[in-house]
Design an enzyme around this catalytic site. Structure first.
Site, PDB file in Angstrom:
ATOM      1  CE  LYS A   1      56.713  88.404 135.675  1.00  0.00           C
ATOM      2  NZ  LYS A   1      55.340  88.725 136.066  1.00  0.00           N
TER       3      LYS A   1
HETATM    4  C1  LIG Z   1      54.631  88.312 137.067  1.00  0.00           C
HETATM    5  C2  LIG Z   1      53.359  88.986 137.262  1.00  0.00           C
HETATM    6  C3  LIG Z   1      52.780  89.117 138.527  1.00  0.00           C
HETATM    7  C4  LIG Z   1      53.402  88.508 139.766  1.00  0.00           C
HETATM    8  O1  LIG Z   1      54.592  89.157 140.157  1.00  0.00           O
HETATM    9  P1  LIG Z   1      55.617  88.453 141.129  1.00  0.00           P
HETATM   10  O2  LIG Z   1      56.801  89.333 141.167  1.00  0.00           O
HETATM   11  O3  LIG Z   1      55.917  87.122 140.528  1.00  0.00           O
HETATM   12  O4  LIG Z   1      54.934  88.320 142.454  1.00  0.00           O
HETATM   13  C5  LIG Z   1      51.594  89.811 138.629  1.00  0.00           C
HETATM   14  N1  LIG Z   1      50.986  90.335 137.544  1.00  0.00           N
HETATM   15  C6  LIG Z   1      51.501  90.206 136.316  1.00  0.00           C
HETATM   16  C7  LIG Z   1      50.773  90.781 135.169  1.00  0.00           C
HETATM   17  C8  LIG Z   1      52.703  89.553 136.127  1.00  0.00           C
HETATM   18  O5  LIG Z   1      53.218  89.441 134.905  1.00  0.00           O
END
Ligand SMILES: *Cc1c(COP(=O)(O)O)cnc(C)c1O
Length: 495
Positions: free
Chosen positions: A112
């Site tokens: 993120k």
């Molecule tokens: C948010 C997240 C995901 C999922 O990603 P999306 O863009 O919501 O599909 C997968 N793994 C981790 C560690 C995340 O923080």
């Protein structure tokens, strides 16, 4: 380049306005009217650039109303200044027969950060560009990782305030600690009595309530979103697909022009959708493989064309993927149909009945790009153990889901194109599950004992952001009912 709603009811806008607004006023998502194309020379040229330079080039194709100088400044503040613990920002690493794209070298140790370090910069620049004088009040629903990354990105950014809603029992202890210890004059963290979908639905409902939005504006607050429904969250993620490709060429893992596949651990469909944009722009990508945990709505959808959220919500060891409504799918459906009316119909069906069916023709189109499968917790743990025993590389549970699904893909399709596993979190965010998977005892140990236990087995050291939490003070204890979010938002507006 202009931005429009997937539901087609409003006028096109510039990207700066799209970034500030977050979600379209008709409840749809903002999308570019066209997807820019690049040629092989553009991709080759990326090889000799830094991550920041690559980002400026790719962002510039979408954020055409930002000047190159503005983008350079944003990118430097987001990815420079040693905010990431490696100069490469998003390095690739060969592990066994795969290439791992590590997206967790940022301040909060999850992918993120790739987007949420840049989004506040894009927003602040947009405020200046548009002459907006109101305070932007950011609302975030989080399944764990978004919350902290957004808090870190927005803390003390002038003219912004941020509120993060997390499901009370739906995040790991480390994730919770990361959030409730966040300092900053402009931040608030709230535990919602419900699951992630409740928190996300609550935020969406607030944005859709035009009367409430107006009320907030008279208080001087303009509501916006830092969830992956914001275009400013999505566009930074396109960069690392190109960056990975350029690095793989540079390191001789592939030849320029060769097609590769990506397996993406998926929740809200933002990460993998960025891969779709990269592919449409001309990056040589074969399949995008959508990996889910037991909350396998997307697996079923991409295999049958039938989206059905009416099923039990399962809490897994990959909590950031515990999602039954994947918002960004709406953007994909729009791009594949170009038809707001159909998208609108499906989204209404989803809201009213929790399901929709896109039909056989559309399913075939989806399958030209995507392949999907899922792995349960047991398989995930097995994968962590196996990969560790073979290679000493430690996967976090989300990345392990992707690894397991990538193996299924290869077995079931015979597609031998080079495979990139998109790695979305540091294993140190999920010490307990990872250690259990490796067969270590975790009983009676607290988060920090577990952290040092894992450190003793892993060649990669624990990120400072996590080990330093031990001495951090809890500053947020607010909770709210899932129907009480609006009041909390109203109270936080600056008088
Ligand atoms: C948010 C997240 C995901 C999922 O990603 P999306 O863009 O919501 O599909 C997968 N793994 C981790 C560690 C995340 O923080």
């Amino acid at each position: 380049m202009k931005y429009i709603s997937t539901r087609g009811k409003r006028e096109p806008m510039e990207s700066a306005n799209a970034v500030l607004q977050g979600i379209a006023k008709d409840g749809g998502l903002l999308v570019p009217t066209e997807i820019p194309k690049v040629d092989p020379d553009f991709i080759d040229a990326l090889q000799t650039m830094t991550y920041q330079e690559r980002a400026v080039k790719i962002l510039g194709l979408f954020l055409t109303d930002y000047t190159e100088e503005e983008l350079k400044g944003c990118v430097e503040r987001a990815y420079g200044n040693e905010k990431f613990d490696t100069e490469a920002v998003a390095p690739v690493r060969k592990v066994a027969d795969k290439t791992v794209l590590e997206l967790w070298h940022g301040p909060t140790s999850a992918f993120k950060d790739m987007a949420l370090e840049l989004l506040p910069q894009l927003m602040q620049t947009a405020l200046e560009k548009t002459g907006e004088t109101k305070t932007i009040q950011i609302l975030v629903a989080t399944s764990g990782d978004t919350g902290k990354a957004a808090l870190a990105g927005f803390a003390d950014v002038p003219q912004t305030r941020i509120q993060v809603f997390y499901p009370e029992d739906g995040v790991s202890e480390m994730q919770k600690l990361q959030m409730v210890t966040q300092t900053g004059e402009n931040v608030q963290v709230i535990a919602v009595k419900g699951n992630f979908d409740d928190a996300q639905a609550g935020v969406k409902k607030i944005f859709k309530n035009e009367v409430f939005v107006k009320q907030m504006e008279t208080k001087g607050s303009k509501l916006s979103s830092a969830n992956s429904i914001n275009w400013g969250r999505l566009v930074p993620q396109i960069v690392y697909y190109f960056s990975a490709y350029a690095d793989m060429c540079k390191e001789g893992i592939i030849k320029a022009g060769e097609q590769i596949n990506f397996t993406v651990p998926t929740g809200n469909f933002g990460n993998i959708l960025a891969g779709f944009y990269a592919r449409q722009m001309g990056l040589p990508v074969g399949h995008l493989i959508c990996a889910s945990n037991q909350n396998n709505v997307l697996t079923d959808f991409l295999q049958t064309g039938y989206y059905d959220r009416n099923r039990p919500f399962v809490k897994t060891i990959s909590p950031s993927m515990d999602i039954l409504v994947s918002s960004n799918l709406e953007r994909l459906l729009f791009h594949l149909t170009g038809d707001c009316v159909r998208v609108n119909g499906w989204m209404e069906m989803l809201a009213d009945n929790g399901m929709y069916d896109v039909g056989v023709g559309m399913l075939q189109r989806l399958q030209n790009y995507f392949w999907a499968d899922c792995a349960d917790d047991e398989k995930t743990k097995e994968t962590i153990k196996e990969v560790y025993e073979k290679t000493k590389y430690v996967l976090d549970p989300h990345t392990a889901v992707a690894w397991a699904v990538a193996d299924n893909y290869r077995r079931k399709t015979d597609d031998g194109r080079p495979m990139v596993i998109v790695s979305t979190a540091s294993p140190y965010k999920f010490n307990g599950s990872v250690l259990e998977a490796m067969g270590a005892s975790t009983e009676g140990k607290n988060s920090f004992e577990l952290l040092s236990d894992l450190e003793s087995k892993n060649e990669v050291k624990a990120p400072k952001g996590l080990s330093s939490l031990k001495d951090a003070k809890v500053v947020h204890t607010l909770t709210c009912e899932k129907n009480g979010m609006e009041n909390v938002v109203f109270d936080f507006a600056k008088e």
